[in-house]
Design an enzyme around this catalytic site. Structure first.
Site, PDB file in Angstrom:
ATOM      1  CG  ASN A  47     -10.400  -1.561   3.660  1.00 19.51           C
ATOM      2  OD1 ASN A  47     -10.319  -1.313   2.462  1.00 19.51           O
ATOM      3  ND2 ASN A  47     -10.223  -0.655   4.584  1.00 19.51           N
ATOM      4  CG  HIS A 102      -7.343   1.667  15.963  1.00 18.09           C
ATOM      5  ND1 HIS A 102      -6.831   2.689  16.715  1.00 18.09           N
ATOM      6  CD2 HIS A 102      -7.283   2.099  14.666  1.00 18.09           C
ATOM      7  CE1 HIS A 102      -6.482   3.693  15.921  1.00 18.09           C
ATOM      8  NE2 HIS A 102      -6.756   3.350  14.679  1.00 18.09           N
ATOM      9  N   GLY A 156       1.531   4.009   4.021  1.00 20.96           N
ATOM     10  CA  GLY A 156       2.524   3.056   3.523  1.00 20.96           C
ATOM     11  C   GLY A 156       3.819   3.740   3.133  1.00 20.96           C
ATOM     12  N   GLY A 188       0.854  -1.192   0.000  1.00 13.37           N
ATOM     13  CA  GLY A 188       0.000   0.000   0.000  1.00 13.37           C
ATOM     14  C   GLY A 188       0.883   1.232   0.000  1.00 13.37           C
ATOM     15  NE  ARG A 213      -3.932   9.798  16.444  1.00 11.89           N
ATOM     16  CZ  ARG A 213      -4.516   9.023  15.539  1.00 11.89           C
ATOM     17  NH1 ARG A 213      -5.357   8.070  15.921  1.00 11.89           N
ATOM     18  NH2 ARG A 213      -4.276   9.206  14.263  1.00 11.89           N
ATOM     19  CB  THR A 265      -5.906  -2.405   6.280  1.00 12.04           C
ATOM     20  OG1 THR A 265      -4.763  -2.387   5.421  1.00 12.04           O
ATOM     21  CG2 THR A 265      -7.148  -2.046   5.488  1.00 12.04           C
TER      22      THR A 265
HETATM   23  C1  2OP Z   1      -6.252   6.668  12.832  1.00 11.79           C
HETATM   24  O1  2OP Z   1      -6.513   6.392  14.005  1.00 11.79           O
HETATM   25  C2  2OP Z   1      -7.457   6.266  10.745  1.00 11.79           C
HETATM   26  O2  2OP Z   1      -7.201   4.579  12.326  1.00 11.79           O
HETATM   27  C3  2OP Z   1      -6.601   5.678  11.774  1.00 11.79           C
HETATM   28  O3  2OP Z   1      -5.694   7.712  12.502  1.00 11.79           O
END
Ligand code: 2OP
Length: 312
Positions: free
Chosen positions: A99, A179, A14, A9, A155, A123
């Site tokens: 996907n 996630h 990627g 990707g 984050r 993905t």
């Molecule tokens: C993100 O958390 C889109 O899962 C991806 O940024």
């Protein structure tokens, strides 16, 4: 001999992943995309930056539009980022069926050529796609890993460091679960210079950080408008690849296939794992309080729903 990493990707996630690995000289990189020309162009561009960075790693870009993955053979790690990206207003789960087909064709092709590789799935919806990869590859569960916890924790750490005006190096965050929007940032185990977060910030500030972490992906999607995050996701993959290739035995939050750990069975969920040359070398289980366990169960129920839709 240098290690070999294939990144499937050639979109932003990627290509920035390939770039980070290449620039650090961590491994030779093969970047693939179904597009004609673009992966070769990106790889050549990377290779031409090597004299500046002093990287001796090789970069190769190939088009797999015709289904030919030969140049990925004998990869130590295959990172799969290909798939439809998330657009504004679209949840990670909307991506599910689209996907699945993408991942199926890729996994079937790459595992034949790299039967001993470790697969890192990126993905979305991440946990479900890791499940697809495990089933289709028939690899042992230690060699199929989902990237998400490192990203979500990074984050959270960025938000904590900004709130307290301290170095990011002081902050360790701990995010469990799928996630998705109900991931589980565990504040009790998140620390600043070893001090648990709740001892440093009032509850409302902690809650705001937890909430922003959960929506961290969507916040970027809404700003970019035409795609989703890639700097932090690629940095997260880089940390995992580095831990594996250097056999660091590093504890990182990753999506792992659980078989009873944390009371969850037959599902990929983000938990702390030890990453080394064999992939997931250990799943670290910590005791959760009742509310934390309830939040983890809620998150895993969301992942279960997706894999059930896919009939896995
Ligand atoms: C993100 O958390 C889109 O899962 C991806 O940024």
């Amino acid at each position: 001999m240098r290690n070999k990493v294939t990144v499937v990707g050639g979109g932003f996630v990627g290509s920035t992943t390939a770039q980070r690995i290449h620039d650090a000289g961590l491994a030779d990189v093969v970047l693939t995309d179904i597009l004609e020309g673009a992966p070769a162009g990106k790889a050549l561009d990377m290779a031409e930056s090597a004299p500046i960075f002093g990287s001796n790693a090789h970069a190769t870009g190939i088009s797999t539009g015709g289904g030919d993955y030969k140049q990925t053979a004998n990869s130590d790690i295959v990172v799969i980022t290909a798939g439809f990206p998330r657009k504004p207003g679209m949840s990670r789960d909307d991506l599910l069926k689209a996907n699945y087909d993408v991942i199926k064709s890729i996994v079937e092709a790459v595992v034949k050529l790299s039967p001993n590789a470790i697969l890192i799935m990126v993905t979305n919806p991440l946990d479900a796609m890791a499940h697809v990869a495990l089933q289709l590859s028939k690899f042992p569960k230690a060699r199929v890993i989902g990237m998400a916890g490192v990203l979500d924790s990074a984050r959270m750490s960025a938000f904590v460091a900004a709130e307290l005006n301290v170095s990011v190096e002081n902050v360790t965050s701990f995010v469990l679960g799928g996630h998705g929007d109900d991931m589980v940032p565990l504040v009790r185990y998140s620390t600043v210079a070893g001090i648990p977060l709740p001892a440093l910030l009032p509850k409302e500030k902690v809650d705001a950080i937890v909430n922003r972490t959960r929506k961290g992906g969507a916040e970027i999607v809404n700003l970019l408008k035409t795609g989703s995050a890639y700097y932090a996701p690629s940095a997260a993959v880089f940390e995992m690849v580095d831990a594996i290739l250097k056999d660091k035995k590093k504890i990182l939050p990753c999506a792992a296939f659980l078989e009873g750990e944390y009371g969850i069975n037959g599902l990929f969920i983000g938990v702390p794992v030890k990453l080394g040359a064999k992939g997931i070398e250990q799943i670290i289980e910590v005791k959760l309080e009742a509310d934390e366990k309830a939040a983890l169960d809620k998150s895993s129920a969301s992942v279960r729903e997706l894999v059930t839709i896919l009939g896995l």
